[in-house]
Design a protein around this motif. Structure first.
Motif, short mmCIF file in Angstrom:
data_model
loop_
_atom_site.label_atom_id
_atom_site.label_comp_id
_atom_site.label_asym_id
_atom_site.label_seq_id
_atom_site.Cartn_x
_atom_site.Cartn_y
_atom_site.Cartn_z
N CYS A 238 42.26 46.10 -10.43
CA CYS A 238 40.88 46.38 -10.86
C CYS A 238 40.30 45.19 -11.63
O CYS A 238 39.09 44.96 -11.60
CB CYS A 238 40.83 47.63 -11.73
SG CYS A 238 41.08 49.17 -10.83
N ALA B 229 36.78 43.36 -10.94
CA ALA B 229 35.71 43.37 -11.95
C ALA B 229 35.18 41.96 -12.18
O ALA B 229 33.96 41.76 -12.35
CB ALA B 229 36.23 43.97 -13.25
N PHE C 78 35.89 50.33 -7.91
CA PHE C 78 35.60 48.92 -8.22
C PHE C 78 35.30 48.14 -6.94
O PHE C 78 34.36 47.35 -6.89
CB PHE C 78 36.80 48.28 -8.94
CG PHE C 78 36.89 48.60 -10.40
CD1 PHE C 78 36.67 49.87 -10.88
CD2 PHE C 78 37.23 47.61 -11.32
CE1 PHE C 78 36.77 50.16 -12.23
CE2 PHE C 78 37.33 47.87 -12.67
CZ PHE C 78 37.10 49.17 -13.13
N TYR D 209 33.25 52.44 -16.16
CA TYR D 209 33.13 51.12 -15.54
C TYR D 209 31.67 50.69 -15.43
O TYR D 209 31.33 49.54 -15.68
CB TYR D 209 33.79 51.13 -14.16
CG TYR D 209 33.67 49.82 -13.43
CD1 TYR D 209 34.07 48.62 -14.01
CD2 TYR D 209 33.15 49.76 -12.14
CE1 TYR D 209 33.97 47.42 -13.34
CE2 TYR D 209 33.05 48.56 -11.45
CZ TYR D 209 33.45 47.40 -12.07
OH TYR D 209 33.34 46.20 -11.41
#
Length: 747
Positions: free
Chosen positions: A160, A164, A209, A677
């Motif tokens: 992740c 990101a 994501f 997120y």
């Protein structure tokens, strides 16, 4: 700020000349083009020439930085991952589901199968044979390599972080902000903790994501429509949407975000009068295929593999249709069952509605209404599911020595509960929950009763024959019409309260709707010593019907996950507690000999991201007020940046958060993690926006400000590292981490 590559509103004139704007003085250059000076370009002009090493690092930062972040991410997610050797929290569920795949036993769960199949794959790769029961708090056996299974899951959580990083780049944040967003994901304690166990959350987060990354990259390619790269990222977006939805239905919220963007994108293109209609149609078809058909195919493919692997009978059989169960290996459904039902036959009767159960009764009575014996639908094998087919009271009593009589279409019968001897009965009394329907109960016995025990068989279809004169095991779909009241026996998706053991309510519905599958029934298992055994497994159940059936059953069970007022759930929490980090969650027992894990977020990440959501709202209101007063301080390229890099993350947060406000089901802190997120991305946008003056004036001052933020985020992760890596010994030694009473790190 480097907006020179920023994506613009699709369908609008890309040079900004024809954008719809207020009639205010024009500050554009003489040729009508907006000018924008990049602070990064200014820095290059003012700074001294870089050494070759620094220049190389700068040029390759897009590879070096995410690589370093990823290495640290793998460390934070995997360090001491096998320290606790007991089944922790929901490992009891998902580890067990993985076992079913290894044993190829059919099971039922409220979540789609992709994540659980990946858990099963991790067990297969670890050499696990599926024999462990995964009871909560139980010690793992030595032959089960649970550490490898956890490492497999943690890989999704670790990945992740680079996703990101690249997402922040695609949102056109400055390098300092890209690093901040990446650090906030990397140093988010709750993300690191939940990624370390055999759960679905790390997979859900990873595909969330990737969906956002694919969307952001696809948006940046709007000026290259129909290029290979454009199609590539459109296809990846569809695959990612399919994957995130196939792990948990929460992925539908991410799907809604991409759908919202797509609707706006096509609307803008529709308003571009210069665009040929064929081009507009091509855009529409490309998105229908890439963002609807491809995700649906991915979602259906996960179920196809699910059905293919789970070929043996297991604990979840009863949720599926009788024909489906009859084709499972080792099933008792239809096994040695005579094909044709006769008077005196004992049978189980399955509701053919999606997620339907078996007609059931038990000695408990309704607390109100007739107060007669309850009749429900039940999804588990039980002797209380058995019923006898008997002649109606106007016919001679059943004689086991008399010639066999086969009921069929238009036959009037009685159904007698095998365990209590009572008749299936209905009367003009309102049902306990669905008040517009009549109550169905068990009443009387083989000799005591009345005409309200009579039901008329109406054959709907038969998968094996066009002959409707008989009821056949598994293949005949029939309805039961109450002979006196004219209503139809129905088992919908309504669950009874606790006094009915949360089983499905059975009613007699007044409306005659032959297409209502919840009024359709079939004989699932059948016993009659006077009839020869048949071979019901020769008929197959179509995949699409099984696919729809299982999904509706999942939805029905999901809706039944409501808080029980009679029980206290110490782990549950409310939606308002999540954004302010008001509560955490103990993932295991809290005895001194147990390695303890506490699910709690990084305070800087949580509070900073929540504040950013409010700040962004204020920022929008500020600019709207100034725009209304005639100020022109934002250029179109900046408005687009606010729109796509700020507003869409906020929309993503709302789409992932607000449904839990309205949900009646029980909720826990981890339900907030996908929404978190989007709050982190919003925090990145806000800090990136408000520090623009620093970036233009003095980049060293900008990096000093960001350095302080980096230090706070990293420092708090380090401070709370014990709740991630495991707390050994007496919990009182971490009393300093209990900032609030709800943070139950210590008692």
């Amino acid at each position: 700020m480097a907006f020179e590559e920023d994506a613009r509103a699709t369908g609008a004139d890309q040079d900004g000349q024809n954008l719809r704007r207020r009639n205010v003085p024009d500050h554009s250059s003489s040729n009508g083009n907006l000018t924008q000076t990049s602070p990064e370009l200014d820095e290059k002009k003012l700074s001294k020439p870089k050494t070759s090493i620094l220049k190389t690092l700068d040029e390759w930062e897009f590879l070096i930085a995410p690589l370093l972040f990823t290495l640290v991410s793998f460390f934070t997610r995997m360090y001491k991952i096998g320290l606790s050797n007991i089944v922790t929290w929901d490992e009891a569920h998902f580890g067990k589901f993985g076992s079913h795949y290894l044993k190829r036993e059919f099971y039922f769960d409220v979540h789609p199968p992709l994540g659980k199949m990946l858990v099963g794959l991790s067990g297969y790769m670890a050499g696990y044979n599926g024999s462990f029961e995964f009871k909560s708090g139980e010690t793992y056996p030595e032959e089960l390599n649970y550490t490898f299974m956890r490492l497999f899951n943690s890989t999704f959580g670790a990945l992740c972080v680079p996703v990101a990083y690249y997402t922040a780049r695609e949102l056109n944040f400055r390098r300092s902000t890209v690093w901040l967003v990446t650090l906030m994901v990397l140093c988010e304690n709750s993300y690191a903790t939940i990624s370390r166990f055999i759960l679905l959350d790390s997979m859900l987060l990873f595909f969330t994501f990737t969906t956002v990354l694919c969307w952001a990259r696809f948006h940046r390619l709007q000026n290259q429509s129909f290029s290979f790269e454009w199609f590539f990222w459109l296809l990846l977006s569809g695959i990612s949407i399919g994957c995130v939805t196939s792990v948990k239905w929460v992925g539908l919220f991410c799907t809604a975000l991409v759908g919202l963007y797509t609707a706006e994108d096509l609307w803008n293109k529709f308003g571009d009068l210069k665009m040929p209609k064929t081009t507009l149609a091509s855009h529409l078809v490309a998105r229908v295929v890439g963002l609807i058909i491809v995700p649906l195919l991915v979602y259906m493919f996960s179920f196809w593999v699910h059905f293919l692997v789970l070929e043996n009978s297991g604990p979840g059989d009863a949720q599926m249709s009788s024909l489906f169960q009859a084709n499972l290996r080792g099933t008792e459904v239809g096994k040695d069952s005579p094909l044709e039902v006769a008077h005196g036959s004992r049978a189980t009767i399955k509701n053919m509605g999606y997620g339907g159960g078996l007609l059931h009764s038990h000695v408990q009575t309704y607390p109100e209404g007739s107060q007669q014996q309850q009749v429900t639908c039940y999804h588990h094998k039980d002797a209380n599911n058995d019923w006898f087919f008997y002649p109606n009271r106007n016919e001679p009593l059943y004689d086991p020595e008399a010639p066999l009589v086969f009921p069929g279409d238009r036959s009037v019968i009685r159904l007698i509960h095998s365990q209590t001897g009572r008749n299936l009965h209905s009367h003009a009394v309102s049902a306990p929950v669905t008040k517009g329907d009549y109550e169905v109960s068990s009443y009387g016995n083989t000799t005591v009763g009345d005409e309200k025990d009579h039901w008329t068989v109406e054959v709907v279809s038969d998968a094996a024959s066009r002959d409707r004169s008989k009821i056949r095991t598994l293949t005949t779909a029939f309805r039961l019409r109450h002979t006196s009241l004219g209503c139809y026996l129905r088992a919908g998706t309504v669950n009874l309260p606790q006094w009915g053991f949360k089983q499905i309510e059975v009613t007699c519905v007044k409306q005659n709707n032959p297409r209502d599958v919840y009024t359709h029934w079939n004989v699932e298992a059948h016993w009659n010593e006077r009839l020869p055994a048949g071979d019901p497994g020769s008929y197959k159940s179509p995949f699409f019907r099984d696919f729809i059936h299982l999904n509706v059953a999942m939805m029905t069970s999901n809706n039944a996950l409501v808080p029980d007022p009679d029980k206290q759930d110490d782990l549950a929490s409310q939606f308002w507690q999540w954004p302010i980090l008001h509560v955490g969650l103990r993932m295991c027992g809290w005895d001194d000999h147990i390695v303890k894990y506490f699910l709690l977020g990084n305070p800087a990440v949580y509070w900073g991201s929540t504040f950013s959501l409010a700040f962004f709202g204020g920022l929008i209101i500020w600019y709207l007020i100034r725009w209304q007063r005639g100020y022109e301080e934002l250029q179109p390229i900046e408005i687009d940046h606010i729109h796509y890099s700020g507003l869409y993350p906020v929309a993503g947060w709302f789409l992932h958060y607000l449904p839990f406000v309205a949900m009646a089901r029980v909720t826990y802190v981890h339900h907030y993690y996908p929404a978190l997120y989007f709050a982190i991305l919003t925090a990145g946008f806000v800090l990136d926006w408000v520090t623009r003056p620093l970036a233009r004036k003095d980049r060293r001052l900008e990096w000093a400000v960001y350095g302080v933020v980096y230090a706070v985020v990293i420092g708090l992760f380090v401070l709370f590292r014990a709740i991630v890596f495991g707390m050994q010994g007496q919990h009182q030694q971490w009393r300093h981490l209990k900032w609030f009473d709800k943070w139950r790190i210590t008692d």
